[in-house]
Design an enzyme around this catalytic site. Structure first.
Site, PDB file in Angstrom:
ATOM      1  N   LYS A 116       0.810  -1.213   0.000  1.00 10.36           N
ATOM      2  CA  LYS A 116       0.000   0.000   0.000  1.00 10.36           C
ATOM      3  C   LYS A 116       0.848   1.270   0.000  1.00 10.36           C
ATOM      4  O   LYS A 116       0.367   2.324  -0.456  1.00 10.36           O
ATOM      5  CB  LYS A 116      -0.966  -0.015   1.187  1.00 10.36           C
ATOM      6  CG  LYS A 116      -1.901  -1.248   1.224  1.00 10.36           C
ATOM      7  CD  LYS A 116      -2.737  -1.369  -0.032  1.00 10.36           C
ATOM      8  CE  LYS A 116      -3.474  -2.704  -0.112  1.00 10.36           C
ATOM      9  NZ  LYS A 116      -4.208  -2.880  -1.378  1.00 10.36           N
ATOM     10  N   LYS A 158      -1.274   2.833   9.053  1.00 17.71           N
ATOM     11  CA  LYS A 158      -1.765   1.733   8.226  1.00 17.71           C
ATOM     12  C   LYS A 158      -0.650   0.739   7.920  1.00 17.71           C
ATOM     13  O   LYS A 158       0.494   1.140   7.718  1.00 17.71           O
ATOM     14  CB  LYS A 158      -2.317   2.270   6.900  1.00 17.71           C
ATOM     15  CG  LYS A 158      -3.536   3.191   7.040  1.00 17.71           C
ATOM     16  CD  LYS A 158      -4.054   3.607   5.677  1.00 17.71           C
ATOM     17  CE  LYS A 158      -5.375   4.382   5.815  1.00 17.71           C
ATOM     18  NZ  LYS A 158      -5.942   4.740   4.503  1.00 17.71           N
ATOM     19  N   ILE A 203      -8.671  11.462   7.732  1.00 21.54           N
ATOM     20  CA  ILE A 203      -9.778  12.255   7.186  1.00 21.54           C
ATOM     21  C   ILE A 203     -11.039  11.873   7.950  1.00 21.54           C
ATOM     22  O   ILE A 203     -11.424  10.697   7.961  1.00 21.54           O
ATOM     23  CB  ILE A 203      -9.992  11.971   5.674  1.00 21.54           C
ATOM     24  CG1 ILE A 203      -8.665  12.028   4.893  1.00 21.54           C
ATOM     25  CG2 ILE A 203     -11.044  12.904   5.075  1.00 21.54           C
ATOM     26  CD1 ILE A 203      -8.043  13.385   4.761  1.00 21.54           C
ATOM     27  N   HIS A 208     -16.727   7.010   1.230  1.00 20.37           N
ATOM     28  CA  HIS A 208     -15.869   5.991   0.638  1.00 20.37           C
ATOM     29  C   HIS A 208     -16.349   5.793  -0.804  1.00 20.37           C
ATOM     30  O   HIS A 208     -17.394   5.191  -1.027  1.00 20.37           O
ATOM     31  CB  HIS A 208     -16.001   4.705   1.453  1.00 20.37           C
ATOM     32  CG  HIS A 208     -14.905   3.732   1.205  1.00 20.37           C
ATOM     33  ND1 HIS A 208     -14.512   2.793   2.122  1.00 20.37           N
ATOM     34  CD2 HIS A 208     -14.112   3.556   0.140  1.00 20.37           C
ATOM     35  CE1 HIS A 208     -13.521   2.083   1.615  1.00 20.37           C
ATOM     36  NE2 HIS A 208     -13.272   2.524   0.416  1.00 20.37           N
ATOM     37  N   LYS A 237     -18.654  -3.773   3.877  1.00 17.65           N
ATOM     38  CA  LYS A 237     -19.665  -2.967   3.212  1.00 17.65           C
ATOM     39  C   LYS A 237     -21.026  -3.636   3.327  1.00 17.65           C
ATOM     40  O   LYS A 237     -21.122  -4.862   3.285  1.00 17.65           O
ATOM     41  CB  LYS A 237     -19.302  -2.791   1.730  1.00 17.65           C
ATOM     42  CG  LYS A 237     -18.039  -1.967   1.537  1.00 17.65           C
ATOM     43  CD  LYS A 237     -17.534  -2.046   0.121  1.00 17.65           C
ATOM     44  CE  LYS A 237     -16.171  -1.363   0.038  1.00 17.65           C
ATOM     45  NZ  LYS A 237     -15.412  -1.829  -1.136  1.00 17.65           N
ATOM     46  N   ASN A 290      -7.910  -2.019  -5.549  1.00 15.54           N
ATOM     47  CA  ASN A 290      -8.251  -3.437  -5.461  1.00 15.54           C
ATOM     48  C   ASN A 290      -8.070  -4.063  -6.839  1.00 15.54           C
ATOM     49  O   ASN A 290      -8.690  -3.623  -7.803  1.00 15.54           O
ATOM     50  CB  ASN A 290      -9.689  -3.623  -4.989  1.00 15.54           C
ATOM     51  CG  ASN A 290      -9.904  -3.002  -3.629  1.00 15.54           C
ATOM     52  OD1 ASN A 290      -9.063  -3.127  -2.739  1.00 15.54           O
ATOM     53  ND2 ASN A 290     -10.999  -2.286  -3.453  1.00 15.54           N
ATOM     54  N   ARG A 292      -8.997  -6.768  -8.344  1.00  9.35           N
ATOM     55  CA  ARG A 292      -9.895  -7.906  -8.553  1.00  9.35           C
ATOM     56  C   ARG A 292     -11.272  -7.397  -8.973  1.00  9.35           C
ATOM     57  O   ARG A 292     -11.545  -6.200  -8.901  1.00  9.35           O
ATOM     58  CB  ARG A 292     -10.050  -8.666  -7.233  1.00  9.35           C
ATOM     59  CG  ARG A 292     -10.603  -7.761  -6.137  1.00  9.35           C
ATOM     60  CD  ARG A 292     -11.071  -8.487  -4.899  1.00  9.35           C
ATOM     61  NE  ARG A 292     -11.829  -7.598  -4.035  1.00  9.35           N
ATOM     62  CZ  ARG A 292     -11.307  -6.775  -3.133  1.00  9.35           C
ATOM     63  NH1 ARG A 292      -9.993  -6.701  -2.952  1.00  9.35           N
ATOM     64  NH2 ARG A 292     -12.092  -5.992  -2.402  1.00  9.35           N
ATOM     65  N   VAL A 295     -17.327  -7.553  -5.057  1.00 10.39           N
ATOM     66  CA  VAL A 295     -18.694  -7.970  -4.736  1.00 10.39           C
ATOM     67  C   VAL A 295     -19.703  -7.039  -5.407  1.00 10.39           C
ATOM     68  O   VAL A 295     -20.665  -7.484  -6.035  1.00 10.39           O
ATOM     69  CB  VAL A 295     -18.923  -7.969  -3.197  1.00 10.39           C
ATOM     70  CG1 VAL A 295     -20.384  -8.251  -2.857  1.00 10.39           C
ATOM     71  CG2 VAL A 295     -18.012  -8.965  -2.494  1.00 10.39           C
ATOM     72  N   ARG A 338     -26.360  -6.043   0.628  1.00 13.59           N
ATOM     73  CA  ARG A 338     -25.716  -7.345   0.839  1.00 13.59           C
ATOM     74  C   ARG A 338     -26.539  -8.153   1.839  1.00 13.59           C
ATOM     75  O   ARG A 338     -26.762  -7.719   2.984  1.00 13.59           O
ATOM     76  CB  ARG A 338     -24.301  -7.176   1.372  1.00 13.59           C
ATOM     77  CG  ARG A 338     -23.358  -6.578   0.369  1.00 13.59           C
ATOM     78  CD  ARG A 338     -21.922  -6.770   0.825  1.00 13.59           C
ATOM     79  NE  ARG A 338     -21.026  -6.026  -0.032  1.00 13.59           N
ATOM     80  CZ  ARG A 338     -19.695  -6.143   0.006  1.00 13.59           C
ATOM     81  NH1 ARG A 338     -19.125  -6.967   0.889  1.00 13.59           N
ATOM     82  NH2 ARG A 338     -18.947  -5.449  -0.802  1.00 13.59           N
TER      83      ARG A 338
END
Ligand code: MV4
Length: 454
Positions: A116, A158, A203, A208, A237, A290, A292, A295, A338
């Site tokens: 990251k 992080k 922040i 998001h 999420k 990400n 990939r 979802v 979801r």
């Protein structure tokens, strides 16, 4: 030409990939664990091979067994879905070296974005705005505290090997920084075998926002707009929607361009997502990528009319993207709820077990991506996602009304689910007004009594 694909995943995404392959005339091979014999994707795929025991570590994470299955069945490509091996650079590399196409980015891009701190540095050099923070990982506590002061508190620590919210700590002053710095390092070392951390200005109450991008193997990159994923709990999420309720066409254009630059900087290929935080003033900051399919990809599919799984397969096949940025239109509003096998009234405790009656909603503007059916047994070994309800219409209002209506029709007996919680959120004025930030869910759960969503 890709003629046969191994699907290295389970659940709704495995079924989603089977469906795309069917429409493209591509044969499918399902691999499954001993706990997933009764799974729909196993029944619907052309062939299926059992690769091990119920635990992921004994099946869906066994790269060796998956590649053996691929060779035995003579597939041309492997689709990893999301989770499991989807962002494992070593697995992508193994596929590449065995002459099996990995339906995703090159291992080099996975590795680059998996670190990251390197990801931050890479996109920053491509003039993508990042959060003010450290240049790469911090070397010592002494150096770290100096940088924290320079950034200004609050500061977020992080893990370099983290992502998705794992291993993050927030510090408000020098004293709490010293403590959180060591906690973050130890957690990162334990979770990832890599204790390195980097710093960013924290922040507060951001939204998001993520951008879907598509990149072909001929260097063309386009974006498919944003998804607002602010409604989440403990970095899981719960609801995603597009367009974001607070967006303007101008902000979409600016952030879309930044997302494309970020993907180009990683020499990215296939479908990917650029995550941003957006503050109340509309300032945006890259946080991670990400590498990939996600979802929530179906939200973008309904808004743009583009089948992302088919695009992934075409890109892996070496085809050129058959659209330009100007061809991508955002004509609808879509919202995804979801559906998890969890009890929202009992602190989201997992609720595996046998599905009794199952009646999914239908009608205009309703899409269900789910692998469950009456009599299906939800195994306790995997994540709790049992389906996605995606509702769409010409406006946000229509999409929300449809979501509430569809949730009211949705019958799943035998287990607890997040359906009642979603109904309560769809009826919440704050959510309806489009005011939700990342702080929304915690506040909602504090001000709402559990009987309203059980
Ligand atoms: C942040 C942040 C605030 N400032 N970074 C969460 C998911 C992961 N991809 C990054 N995340 C965040 N990064 C900076 N510089 C806020 C989040 C965040 C969050 C942080 C703590 C507790 C809950 C959160 C919910 C959403 C986003």
């Amino acid at each position: 030409m890709i003629q046969k694909i191994l699907i290295a995943n389970r659940g709704e995404i495995a079924l989603r990939i089977v469906r795309a392959c069917r429409e493209l005339g591509i044969k499918t091979l399902a691999v499954y664990s001993e706990a997933d014999v009764q799974s729909l994707h196993v029944q619907l795929a052309d062939e299926a091979i059992c690769i091990g025991g119920p635990r992921s570590a004994d099946s869906y994470l066994r790269a060796d067994r998956i590649i053996s299955a691929a060779e035995i069945a003579d597939v041309d490509a492997i689709h990893p879905g999301y989770g499991f091996l989807a962002e494992n650079a070593k697995f992508a590399e193994q596929c590449e070296s065995c002459n099996i196409k990995f339906i995703g980015p090159k291992s080099k891009s996975i590795k680059l974005m998996g670190d990251k701190a390197v990801a931050r540095e890479t996109v920053r050099k491509a003039h993508v705005n990042t959060v003010p923070g450290s240049d790469g990982p911090v070397e010592s506590e002494g150096e770290a505290v100096k940088i924290a002061r320079k950034i200004g508190y609050p500061v977020i620590i992080k893990a370099v090997a983290g992502g998705g919210g794992r291993g993050m700590r927030i510090a408000h002053n020098d004293v709490s920084f010293a403590k959180e710095y060591h906690v973050a390092r130890n957690e990162a070392e334990k979770a990832f075998g890599d204790g390195r951390v980097y710093l960013e200005r924290y922040i507060e109450r951001p939204r998001h926002i993520e951008f879907q991008i598509l990149a072909d193997s001929h260097g063309k990159v386009i974006h498919l707009g944003e998804r607002d994923c602010s409604v989440q709990r403990r970095h899981q999420k719960l609801i995603e929607e597009a367009p974001s309720p607070f967006f303007t066409a101008d902000l979409r254009k600016k952030m879309g361009k930044a997302a494309v630059r970020a993907a180009e900087a990683a020499e990215y290929e296939n479908a990917g997502t650029i995550e941003f935080l957006v503050d109340p003033k509309g300032n945006f900051y890259f946080i991670e990528m990400n590498t990939r399919i996600q979802v929530e990809h179906a939200v973008t599919e309904e808004v743009t009319g583009i089948d992302l799984i088919k695009e992934q397969i075409r890109i892996a096949n070496g085809d050129k993207l058959d659209m330009d940025q100007g061809d991508v239109t955002f004509t609808k509003h879509a919202i995804e709820c979801r559906i998890n096998a969890e009890d929202p009234a009992a602190n989201f405790a997992p609720s595996p077990g046998t599905i009794g009656l199952y009646y999914p909603p239908g009608g205009p503007g309703v899409r269900i991506d789910s692998h469950i059916y009456s009599g299906y047994v939800i195994p306790p070994y995997y994540d709790s996602l049992i389906g996605k309800l995606i509702c769409f219409g010409s406006t946000r209002k229509v999409a929300l009304e449809r979501a509430y209506r569809a949730l009211s029709e949705y019958l799943i007996r035998g287990i607890k689910t997040t359906i009642p919680l979603h109904k309560a959120i769809m009826a919440d004025p704050l959510f309806i007004e489009g005011k939700a930030t990342t702080a929304y869910m915690e506040e909602f759960l504090t001000r709402t009594t559990p009987d309203l969503f059980s």
